[in-house]
Design a protein around this motif. Structure first.
Motif, PDB file in Angstrom:
ATOM      1  N   GLU A  68      38.915 -10.870  22.210  1.00 48.16           N
ATOM      2  CA  GLU A  68      39.471 -10.314  20.967  1.00 48.16           C
ATOM      3  C   GLU A  68      38.910 -10.980  19.721  1.00 48.16           C
ATOM      4  N   THR A  69      38.382 -12.183  19.871  1.00 52.80           N
ATOM      5  CA  THR A  69      37.765 -12.884  18.747  1.00 52.80           C
ATOM      6  C   THR A  69      36.259 -12.664  18.726  1.00 52.80           C
ATOM      7  N   VAL A  70      35.627 -12.754  19.888  1.00 58.85           N
ATOM      8  CA  VAL A  70      34.164 -12.735  19.962  1.00 58.85           C
ATOM      9  C   VAL A  70      33.589 -11.341  19.730  1.00 58.85           C
ATOM     10  N   VAL A  71      34.168 -10.308  20.336  1.00 54.54           N
ATOM     11  CA  VAL A  71      33.597  -8.962  20.192  1.00 54.54           C
ATOM     12  C   VAL A  71      33.592  -8.492  18.727  1.00 54.54           C
ATOM     13  N   PRO A  72      34.684  -8.641  17.978  1.00 56.84           N
ATOM     14  CA  PRO A  72      34.597  -8.264  16.558  1.00 56.84           C
ATOM     15  C   PRO A  72      33.550  -9.081  15.792  1.00 56.84           C
ATOM     16  N   LEU A  73      33.401 -10.342  16.152  1.00 59.01           N
ATOM     17  CA  LEU A  73      32.374 -11.163  15.500  1.00 59.01           C
ATOM     18  C   LEU A  73      30.979 -10.644  15.842  1.00 59.01           C
ATOM     19  N   ILE A  74      30.750 -10.304  17.103  1.00 59.37           N
ATOM     20  CA  ILE A  74      29.463  -9.711  17.494  1.00 59.37           C
ATOM     21  C   ILE A  74      29.193  -8.477  16.639  1.00 59.37           C
ATOM     22  N   ASN A  75      30.187  -7.610  16.533  1.00 57.53           N
ATOM     23  CA  ASN A  75      29.976  -6.360  15.801  1.00 57.53           C
ATOM     24  C   ASN A  75      29.791  -6.580  14.308  1.00 57.53           C
ATOM     25  N   ASP A  76      30.484  -7.556  13.742  1.00 60.87           N
ATOM     26  CA  ASP A  76      30.270  -7.892  12.331  1.00 60.87           C
ATOM     27  C   ASP A  76      28.852  -8.407  12.108  1.00 60.87           C
ATOM     28  N   VAL A  77      28.403  -9.282  12.989  1.00 62.27           N
ATOM     29  CA  VAL A  77      27.044  -9.831  12.878  1.00 62.27           C
ATOM     30  C   VAL A  77      26.024  -8.707  13.013  1.00 62.27           C
ATOM     31  N   ARG A  78      26.221  -7.841  13.995  1.00 62.63           N
ATOM     32  CA  ARG A  78      25.288  -6.727  14.187  1.00 62.63           C
ATOM     33  C   ARG A  78      25.267  -5.801  12.970  1.00 62.63           C
ATOM     34  N   ASP A  79      26.429  -5.514  12.402  1.00 62.56           N
ATOM     35  CA  ASP A  79      26.475  -4.672  11.204  1.00 62.56           C
ATOM     36  C   ASP A  79      25.716  -5.326  10.056  1.00 62.56           C
ATOM     37  N   ASP A  80      25.997  -6.612   9.825  1.00 62.78           N
ATOM     38  CA  ASP A  80      25.334  -7.326   8.728  1.00 62.78           C
ATOM     39  C   ASP A  80      23.825  -7.389   8.930  1.00 62.78           C
ATOM     40  N   LEU A  81      23.393  -7.795  10.109  1.00 64.76           N
ATOM     41  CA  LEU A  81      21.958  -7.926  10.360  1.00 64.76           C
ATOM     42  C   LEU A  81      21.272  -6.571  10.382  1.00 64.76           C
ATOM     43  N   GLY A  82      21.949  -5.553  10.896  1.00 65.46           N
ATOM     44  CA  GLY A  82      21.381  -4.211  10.867  1.00 65.46           C
ATOM     45  C   GLY A  82      21.124  -3.745   9.443  1.00 65.46           C
ATOM     46  N   GLU A  83      22.087  -4.022   8.572  1.00 64.91           N
ATOM     47  CA  GLU A  83      21.919  -3.652   7.166  1.00 64.91           C
ATOM     48  C   GLU A  83      20.773  -4.449   6.532  1.00 64.91           C
ATOM     49  N   ILE A  84      20.725  -5.740   6.802  1.00 63.78           N
ATOM     50  CA  ILE A  84      19.670  -6.588   6.241  1.00 63.78           C
ATOM     51  C   ILE A  84      18.288  -6.120   6.696  1.00 63.78           C
ATOM     52  N   PHE A  85      18.171  -5.752   7.977  1.00 64.20           N
ATOM     53  CA  PHE A  85      16.872  -5.368   8.535  1.00 64.20           C
ATOM     54  C   PHE A  85      16.628  -3.862   8.523  1.00 64.20           C
ATOM     55  N   GLY A  86      17.538  -3.101   7.922  1.00 60.22           N
ATOM     56  CA  GLY A  86      17.334  -1.663   7.777  1.00 60.22           C
ATOM     57  C   GLY A  86      17.310  -0.906   9.087  1.00 60.22           C
ATOM     58  N   THR A  87      18.214  -1.240   9.985  1.00 54.65           N
ATOM     59  CA  THR A  87      18.268  -0.542  11.268  1.00 54.65           C
ATOM     60  C   THR A  87      19.718  -0.377  11.704  1.00 54.65           C
ATOM     61  N   ASP A  88      19.937   0.600  12.543  1.00 55.05           N
ATOM     62  CA  ASP A  88      21.264   0.782  13.125  1.00 55.05           C
ATOM     63  C   ASP A  88      21.321  -0.005  14.424  1.00 55.05           C
ATOM     64  N   VAL A  89      22.397  -0.734  14.597  1.00 52.87           N
ATOM     65  CA  VAL A  89      22.593  -1.524  15.812  1.00 52.87           C
ATOM     66  C   VAL A  89      23.901  -1.069  16.441  1.00 52.87           C
ATOM     67  N   ASP A  90      23.844  -0.769  17.727  1.00 52.64           N
ATOM     68  CA  ASP A  90      25.036  -0.288  18.419  1.00 52.64           C
ATOM     69  C   ASP A  90      26.101  -1.374  18.475  1.00 52.64           C
TER      70      ASP A  90
END
Length: 161
Positions: free
Chosen positions: A20-42
Motif C-alpha cells: 500500500e505504500t510502495v505501489v503508489p510510490l512506484i506509480n508516482d515515480v513513473r508518472d514524474d519520470l514519464g513526464e520528464i522524459f516525454g513518454t507514457d509509462v504504465d
C-alpha cells in the motif's frame, strides 16, 4: 544478524505488507519520470508488485541478499538521523540496484532510488532506514516491472549472427 530461510520469508512478507505504500510510490515515480522524459509509462498494480516480489524471493541467492538489506534498513536508526544518512543511502541504492537486476536496469534502479528517496518521509515513530527501504523497493521494482516503452522494443543495437 542471523539469516535463515524463515527470516528470509519474514522479510519477504514485510516487503509484501508494504504494498500500500510502495505501489503508489512506484506509480508516482513513473508518472514524474514519464513526464520528464516525454513518454507514457504504465502504472503498476498491487498484483504485479506482489508477483515481482515473489519472483525475487524465489531466487534463493538473490532473496537472501535482498532480505539482509531489507532487515538492516528496517532496523537502522541513528540518533539525530543526519549523521547516519550516508549508510542508509548506500544500502538503499544497493537494494534498489539488486532488485532491478542486470545492467542497465541496475544503474537505473540505483539512480531512481535517489529520486524516490527525496519523495518519501517515514512516520516519526519509524526507524530512519524505513523510508529508504521503501524508496529502494519502489525504485528497484519499478525497473523490474514492465511498462517503459524502451524496455518493450527490440534494441537497435542488437547484433545478429
Amino acid at each position: 544478524m542471523h539469516l535463515t530461510a524463515a527470516r528470509v520469508r519474514e522479510e519477504r512478507d514485510w516487503v509484501v505488507d508494504r504494498t500500500e505504500t510502495v505501489v503508489p510510490l512506484i506509480n508516482d515515480v513513473r508518472d514524474d519520470l514519464g513526464e520528464i522524459f516525454g513518454t507514457d509509462v504504465d502504472a503498476v498494480t498491487d498484483d504485479q508488485y506482489v508477483e515481482a516480489v515473489d519472483a525475487v524471493f524465489a531466487d534463493g541467492d538473490l532473496a537472501v541478499n535482498v532480505a539482509a538489506m531489507v532487515a538492516i534498513l528496517r532496523d537502522l536508526d541513528v540518533e539525530g538521523d543526519y549523521p547516519g544518512f550516508v549508510v542508509d543511502e548506500i544500502l538503499g541504492r544497493e537494494l534498489a540496484g539488486t532488485i532491478a537486476g542486470s545492467q542497465p536496469l541496475r544503474t537505473l534502479g540505483e539512480a531512481t532510488f535517489h529520486y524516490a528517496d527525496v519523495h518519501v518521509h517515514g512516520d516519526a515513530g519509524e526507524n530512519a532506514g524505513i523510508d529508504d527501504c521503501e524508496a529502494a523497493l519502489a525504485a528497484g521494482f519499478q525497473e523490474r516491472l514492465p511498462g517503459w516503452n524502451w524496455t518493450e522494443r527490440e534494441s537497435p543495437f542488437s547484433i545478429e549472427r
